[in-house]
Design a protein around this motif. Structure first.
Motif, short mmCIF file in Angstrom:
data_model
loop_
_atom_site.label_atom_id
_atom_site.label_comp_id
_atom_site.label_asym_id
_atom_site.label_seq_id
_atom_site.Cartn_x
_atom_site.Cartn_y
_atom_site.Cartn_z
N ASP A 129 -4.95 0.05 -3.20
CA ASP A 129 -4.28 0.47 -4.46
C ASP A 129 -3.19 -0.26 -5.09
O ASP A 129 -3.34 -0.79 -6.21
CB ASP A 129 -3.78 1.79 -4.14
CG ASP A 129 -4.72 2.98 -4.37
OD1 ASP A 129 -6.07 2.70 -4.54
OD2 ASP A 129 -4.31 4.11 -3.98
N ASN A 277 2.13 -0.31 0.55
CA ASN A 277 1.68 0.26 -0.72
C ASN A 277 2.69 0.86 -1.58
O ASN A 277 2.45 1.61 -2.35
CB ASN A 277 0.75 1.66 -0.24
CG ASN A 277 -0.67 1.32 -1.12
OD1 ASN A 277 -1.02 0.47 -1.63
ND2 ASN A 277 -0.93 2.68 -1.47
N LYS A 278 4.08 0.19 -1.50
CA LYS A 278 4.80 0.31 -2.40
C LYS A 278 5.24 -0.79 -3.25
O LYS A 278 5.32 -1.99 -2.50
CB LYS A 278 6.09 0.95 -1.98
CG LYS A 278 6.04 2.49 -1.24
CD LYS A 278 7.26 2.72 -0.52
CE LYS A 278 7.13 4.32 0.07
NZ LYS A 278 8.28 4.66 0.59
N HIS A 295 5.00 3.60 -10.25
CA HIS A 295 4.49 4.72 -9.34
C HIS A 295 2.98 4.79 -9.13
O HIS A 295 2.36 5.03 -10.11
CB HIS A 295 4.84 6.18 -10.07
CG HIS A 295 6.36 6.16 -10.38
ND1 HIS A 295 6.84 7.51 -10.78
CD2 HIS A 295 7.34 5.71 -9.98
CE1 HIS A 295 8.14 7.67 -10.57
NE2 HIS A 295 8.59 6.19 -10.07
N GLY A 297 1.65 6.18 -6.39
CA GLY A 297 1.24 6.98 -5.40
C GLY A 297 0.13 8.05 -5.87
O GLY A 297 -0.54 8.89 -5.40
N ASP A 298 0.10 8.48 -7.37
CA ASP A 298 -0.85 9.07 -8.09
C ASP A 298 -1.71 8.50 -9.00
O ASP A 298 -2.16 9.31 -9.95
CB ASP A 298 0.21 10.21 -8.82
CG ASP A 298 1.16 9.44 -10.07
OD1 ASP A 298 1.19 8.23 -9.75
OD2 ASP A 298 1.76 10.25 -10.57
N SER A 302 -7.27 6.50 -7.10
CA SER A 302 -6.91 5.95 -5.90
C SER A 302 -8.11 6.05 -5.04
O SER A 302 -8.61 7.10 -5.02
CB SER A 302 -5.51 6.91 -5.62
OG SER A 302 -5.30 6.68 -4.10
#
Length: 354
Positions: A129, A277-278, A295, A297-298, A302
């Motif tokens: 991602d 993954n940030k 952002h 994570g959402d 994904s």
């Protein structure tokens, strides 16, 4: 076309990861598996419910009507397995690194061209991602001209042992095992420039630290207490590209440092760091230096990187979608890897020839 019939060659660590991913891919089915270790083969067969099991690649190809094979064996056997399948008219997904050396990688590409079948290299970092988002920022101009990158994959105490630390089977240590990931990804993110030279240093100071009482996080399926360790334990390199860009590589199995997987890309408008993954972007807004945190994570789309990678492989075969990790990419990365080892050996900068 119905579900692709897949044969997986190699049922060790990464083979199991791929087998698990295939169970989440709607358009493919693993119908047979192959491994020279019968005990490991049967264990994987039971775990994933696969009845057709072979200890010979030749027999599997002969007896099963396969659309593709997935090569997950020792680096030294990537070429032989891939070429045999390609010569039989079967598409191939081959784990990284593409081969043991550049010569073998070229032979693999020639076999693919002769057969007219797809040879895709499993550069899985292209499919995470975070990697996809970074590429999106770059392609849309947010970093400007990307001219420098840092490719970092460091383990403090992380030799998997087994074949990974046996040069005759692996071809080397963290350079060819871990460094290959971040070398390929940073080059891909930078627009796939052509490498022209490498200057490198490799170390063998700490070995595999087998005296330590702590466990290693990633252990080879064939690891024993008597493993050979004749590979480098750490290395650094500067990779120069034909467009003037450069990459700094740092990689290790053993190093007195915090373990980290990180890529950093620097451009004329901004820079971006990817870690765990940030993402963090370093740029300018309204005359001020600014740090931004996208952002991710959402994400609506994904997906596990291995599932995304295999879905792309299947899509390329079924629908003729252009491959995002070609044999040519694999050869170029092998040229970089070979040059790193040669530079470290000779103490001189090595020109990459074509």
């Amino acid at each position: 076309m119905s579900k692709l019939r897949i044969g997986v060659i190699g049922t060790g660590n990464i083979g199991n990861v791929h087998l698990g991913a295939y169970q989440k891919v709607a358009d493919a089915e693993v119908v047979a598996i192959c491994d020279i270790n019968e005990e490991r083969l049967n264990k994987a067969g039971e775990k994933f419910g696969i009845e057709k099991r072979y200890t010979s690649v030749t027999e599997m190809i002969k007896n099963e009507k396969l659309d593709a094979v997935d090569v997950c064996v020792w680096n030294c056997n990537h070429a032989s397995c891939a070429i045999e399948a390609l010569n039989a008219g079967i598409n191939v997904l081959c784990e990284k690194p593409m081969a043991y050396n550049t010569r073998q990688a070229i032979e693999m590409k020639e076999a693919a061209e002769k057969s007219g079948k797809l040879l895709m290299i499993a550069f899985v970092m292209r499919f995470t991602d975070g990697s996809r988002v970074v590429k999106d920022f770059i392609d849309n101009g947010y970093l400007g001209d990307v001219y420098y990158s840092k490719a970092t994959y460091l383990r403090r105490h992380g030799s998997p042992g087994g074949w990974f630390s046996d040069k005759s089977r692996s071809g080397g240590g963290p350079i060819i095992d871990l460094g290959v990931h971040v070398i390929d990804y940073t080059r891909y993110a930078m627009g796939s420039p052509k490498p022209v030279s490498v200057s490198a240093v490799a170390f063998d100071k700490l070995g595999d630290r087998r005296h330590l009482k702590t466990n290693v996080g990633w252990i080879a399926a064939d690891s024993t207490k008597d493993d050979i360790f004749d590979v480098e334990d750490a290395a650094t390199a500067i990779i120069r590209y034909d467009n003037g860009a450069a990459t700094l590589l740092e990689t290790s199995y053993s190093l007195n440092v915090e373990s980290v997987i990180k890529s950093e890309l620097f451009g004329t408008k901004g820079g971006i760091k990817s870690q765990d993954n940030k993402l963090t972007m370093y740029t300018e807004i309204n005359g001020f230096l600014a740090d931004l945190t996208p952002h991710i994570g959402d994400l609506k789309d994904s997906k596990d990187a291995f599932v995304a990678e295999i879905e792309h492989f299947v899509d390329c075969i079924k629908n003729g979608t252009p491959c995002r990790a070609t044999a040519e990419d694999g050869i170029i990365v092998m040229k970089i890897l070979d040059a790193i080892y040669e530079s470290a050996k000779t103490g001189k900068e090595v020109e990459i020839k074509y």
